[in-house]
Design a protein around this motif. Sequence first.
Motif, PDB file in Angstrom:
ATOM      1  N   TYR A 171     -18.938  14.090 -11.263  1.00 21.95           N
ATOM      2  CA  TYR A 171     -19.756  15.155 -11.027  1.00 21.95           C
ATOM      3  C   TYR A 171     -19.740  16.399 -12.298  1.00 21.95           C
ATOM      4  O   TYR A 171     -18.526  16.845 -12.218  1.00 21.95           O
ATOM      5  CB  TYR A 171     -19.774  15.822  -9.620  1.00 21.95           C
ATOM      6  CG  TYR A 171     -19.903  14.734  -8.357  1.00 21.95           C
ATOM      7  CD1 TYR A 171     -21.501  14.437  -8.260  1.00 21.95           C
ATOM      8  CD2 TYR A 171     -19.115  14.224  -7.980  1.00 21.95           C
ATOM      9  CE1 TYR A 171     -21.645  13.652  -7.148  1.00 21.95           C
ATOM     10  CE2 TYR A 171     -19.325  13.371  -6.857  1.00 21.95           C
ATOM     11  CZ  TYR A 171     -20.503  12.979  -6.545  1.00 21.95           C
ATOM     12  OH  TYR A 171     -20.749  12.182  -5.526  1.00 21.95           O
ATOM     13  N   ASP A 196     -21.683   9.378 -14.706  1.00 23.69           N
ATOM     14  CA  ASP A 196     -21.662  10.718 -14.627  1.00 23.69           C
ATOM     15  C   ASP A 196     -22.964  11.065 -13.619  1.00 23.69           C
ATOM     16  O   ASP A 196     -23.911  10.657 -14.084  1.00 23.69           O
ATOM     17  CB  ASP A 196     -21.676  11.736 -15.934  1.00 23.69           C
ATOM     18  CG  ASP A 196     -20.666  11.490 -16.709  1.00 23.69           C
ATOM     19  OD1 ASP A 196     -19.541  11.102 -15.933  1.00 23.69           O
ATOM     20  OD2 ASP A 196     -20.583  11.773 -17.615  1.00 23.69           O
ATOM     21  N   CYS A 199     -24.037  17.874 -11.112  1.00 28.02           N
ATOM     22  CA  CYS A 199     -23.050  18.660 -10.032  1.00 28.02           C
ATOM     23  C   CYS A 199     -24.040  18.802  -8.526  1.00 28.02           C
ATOM     24  O   CYS A 199     -23.541  18.829  -7.435  1.00 28.02           O
ATOM     25  CB  CYS A 199     -22.632  19.831 -10.312  1.00 28.02           C
ATOM     26  SG  CYS A 199     -21.334  19.637 -11.376  1.00 28.02           S
ATOM     27  N   LEU A 202     -23.340  16.616  -5.513  1.00 24.94           N
ATOM     28  CA  LEU A 202     -22.265  16.434  -5.051  1.00 24.94           C
ATOM     29  C   LEU A 202     -21.978  16.012  -3.529  1.00 24.94           C
ATOM     30  O   LEU A 202     -21.111  15.216  -3.251  1.00 24.94           O
ATOM     31  CB  LEU A 202     -21.196  17.873  -5.051  1.00 24.94           C
ATOM     32  CG  LEU A 202     -19.730  17.937  -4.730  1.00 24.94           C
ATOM     33  CD1 LEU A 202     -19.152  16.913  -5.595  1.00 24.94           C
ATOM     34  CD2 LEU A 202     -19.517  19.381  -5.069  1.00 24.94           C
TER      35      LEU A 202
END
Length: 270
Positions: A171, A196, A199, A202
């Motif tokens: 994240y 990747d 965020c 999450l």
Amino acid sequence: MVDADKMFIDSHRQVIQLNYDMGSRIKAEGRNKYYHFCSLSTLDSILESRAIKLNNIGHFEGADEYERKNVEPEFWGQVFVACLTSEPRSKELWNDFGDNGRGVRIDFSFPSIFHTDVFDKKRLVRAFGTDGKEYVELGFAASTATHPSLTCNPNRFTQPIVDISLMDVNYTNTAKASSIYIDDGKALNISSVSTDVPCAFLDEYETRVRGILRCTHDVYMPPISYLLVPINLKYMSIMFGKKVGTEDRQYYSKMLEALKTSEEQDQTIL
């Protein structure tokens, strides 16, 4: 003359970076339970095909473009993903992927490693074109960090094969590139592909099943939209959403048990 409708896989432009983020792979392979949220129609397709669908990252659009954020467009056609989670109680996943409680959570509970226990090495991966028609069957290998040898043998050697791995996503707001330069040309870094995630995602606790087309010599083939990777149903169970009716619950529960019984009988014959 190169056919514009063909996908080109350059065997000299595929690189494996040894020990790349090995901790994420070992952590992902160390779990004995995974979950997948989906609609009833998707469940129907999974049971009918006895397979998990890995989508080509080139076909993700809009909010789902993060799936291909760190992959160069020239390599999109070679990379396929499916998403699992280690979080069974996520309200966000029930809402976003479980059809707002009208779908299911598929539970996988297995003794060793997901992609060695759950995938059925006796069958081949089915590859489908952008027109929805089945194009070809491909052999596959499950690459692991904890068991370095290929763990899906025996399987058929084809050109290309599908290399399947499991990795927790990272994240971050800054995705690392999954390409490196070799002799002034870009190459796909297979080890860092599609790892990747922004965020904001999450709460998904996402683990990726990654399928990458690999070859020992240059290959031209029609573009592939998605792969159906065969699975054993032995370690699979279903948790229904709160809004699923009694009739649907009974129908799919009986369907899964019937398929498991048939699978066990096939194993006995073998």
